[in-house]
Design a protein around this motif. Sequence first.
Motif, PDB file in Angstrom:
ATOM      1  N   THR A  95     134.158 112.202 110.201  1.00  0.00           N
ATOM      2  CA  THR A  95     134.665 113.533 110.515  1.00  0.00           C
ATOM      3  C   THR A  95     136.179 113.551 110.366  1.00  0.00           C
ATOM      4  O   THR A  95     136.875 112.703 110.908  1.00  0.00           O
ATOM      5  CB  THR A  95     134.288 113.956 111.949  1.00  0.00           C
ATOM      6  OG1 THR A  95     132.866 113.893 112.097  1.00  0.00           O
ATOM      7  CG2 THR A  95     134.764 115.368 112.253  1.00  0.00           C
ATOM      8  N   ALA A 129     135.628 118.790 109.449  1.00  0.00           N
ATOM      9  CA  ALA A 129     134.869 118.685 108.206  1.00  0.00           C
ATOM     10  C   ALA A 129     134.149 117.349 108.180  1.00  0.00           C
ATOM     11  O   ALA A 129     134.723 116.317 108.546  1.00  0.00           O
ATOM     12  CB  ALA A 129     135.800 118.803 107.012  1.00  0.00           C
ATOM     13  N   GLN A 130     132.917 117.367 107.752  1.00  0.00           N
ATOM     14  CA  GLN A 130     132.164 116.130 107.566  1.00  0.00           C
ATOM     15  C   GLN A 130     132.577 115.533 106.229  1.00  0.00           C
ATOM     16  O   GLN A 130     132.628 116.238 105.217  1.00  0.00           O
ATOM     17  CB  GLN A 130     130.657 116.405 107.574  1.00  0.00           C
ATOM     18  CG  GLN A 130     130.164 116.995 108.878  1.00  0.00           C
ATOM     19  CD  GLN A 130     130.538 116.139 110.079  1.00  0.00           C
ATOM     20  OE1 GLN A 130     130.255 114.949 110.115  1.00  0.00           O
ATOM     21  NE2 GLN A 130     131.191 116.736 111.050  1.00  0.00           N
ATOM     22  N   ILE A 131     132.916 114.248 106.245  1.00  0.00           N
ATOM     23  CA  ILE A 131     133.307 113.579 105.009  1.00  0.00           C
ATOM     24  C   ILE A 131     132.507 112.293 104.857  1.00  0.00           C
ATOM     25  O   ILE A 131     131.927 111.777 105.827  1.00  0.00           O
ATOM     26  CB  ILE A 131     134.824 113.289 104.940  1.00  0.00           C
ATOM     27  CG1 ILE A 131     135.249 112.262 105.983  1.00  0.00           C
ATOM     28  CG2 ILE A 131     135.632 114.558 105.090  1.00  0.00           C
ATOM     29  CD1 ILE A 131     136.675 111.783 105.790  1.00  0.00           C
ATOM     30  N   MET A 141     133.789 115.885 100.845  1.00  0.00           N
ATOM     31  CA  MET A 141     133.971 116.703 102.045  1.00  0.00           C
ATOM     32  C   MET A 141     133.026 117.894 101.939  1.00  0.00           C
ATOM     33  O   MET A 141     132.956 118.540 100.897  1.00  0.00           O
ATOM     34  CB  MET A 141     135.415 117.195 102.154  1.00  0.00           C
ATOM     35  CG  MET A 141     135.672 118.057 103.386  1.00  0.00           C
ATOM     36  SD  MET A 141     137.307 118.863 103.428  1.00  0.00           S
ATOM     37  CE  MET A 141     138.437 117.515 103.286  1.00  0.00           C
ATOM     38  N   ASP A 143     132.012 121.658 102.853  1.00  0.00           N
ATOM     39  CA  ASP A 143     132.491 122.922 103.386  1.00  0.00           C
ATOM     40  C   ASP A 143     131.379 123.952 103.212  1.00  0.00           C
ATOM     41  O   ASP A 143     130.265 123.615 102.803  1.00  0.00           O
ATOM     42  CB  ASP A 143     133.821 123.343 102.762  1.00  0.00           C
ATOM     43  CG  ASP A 143     133.692 123.926 101.369  1.00  0.00           C
ATOM     44  OD1 ASP A 143     132.611 123.863 100.767  1.00  0.00           O
ATOM     45  OD2 ASP A 143     134.696 124.470 100.882  1.00  0.00           O
TER      46      ASP A 143
END
Length: 154
Positions: A95, A129-131, A141, A143
């Motif tokens: 994250t 953001a989840q990465i 990433m 979105d």
Amino acid sequence: MYSPDKCGPNRSMKRHLSALMMLVAALLALMHAASAQQNPIVGVWSYSAYRSDGQQSHAFFFQFGPDGRFRQQMVIPGLTQNYVGAYQLSPDLGTLSLVYYDYDPKQDCRYGACYPIRPIVAMNSPINAQIRFLSAARFEMMDASGPMLWVRAQ
């Protein structure tokens, strides 16, 4: 004559204390170096999006510093915006939290008049953001529009 500074338990204790302080300083330096090495997002990254006809529609650039600050440049047709803020990467590296603090330009003064330019992102509010790191030179990433592939520029 006995001198506590030159022999005996005080001298031994000072020597051990000095060695302990040197060990603690060395461990702290190693921990700092390790934490800097464990932050794989530090550096400059770019993302480009393309239209269905193959033309580039926009490009984003992030510069993440080791101090937890970032700079971002968004280049879209007719406008380039620059942002600054703070970031934090979760311990599991999954994250990325961003807080945008400021941006420019704030107005466009072309064609004989000035118009305000609003930021494209929310200001002063955390954005998570989840990465997912794919390699040392690429991360993905997520979105609202789907995955964005970021590539290391430096």
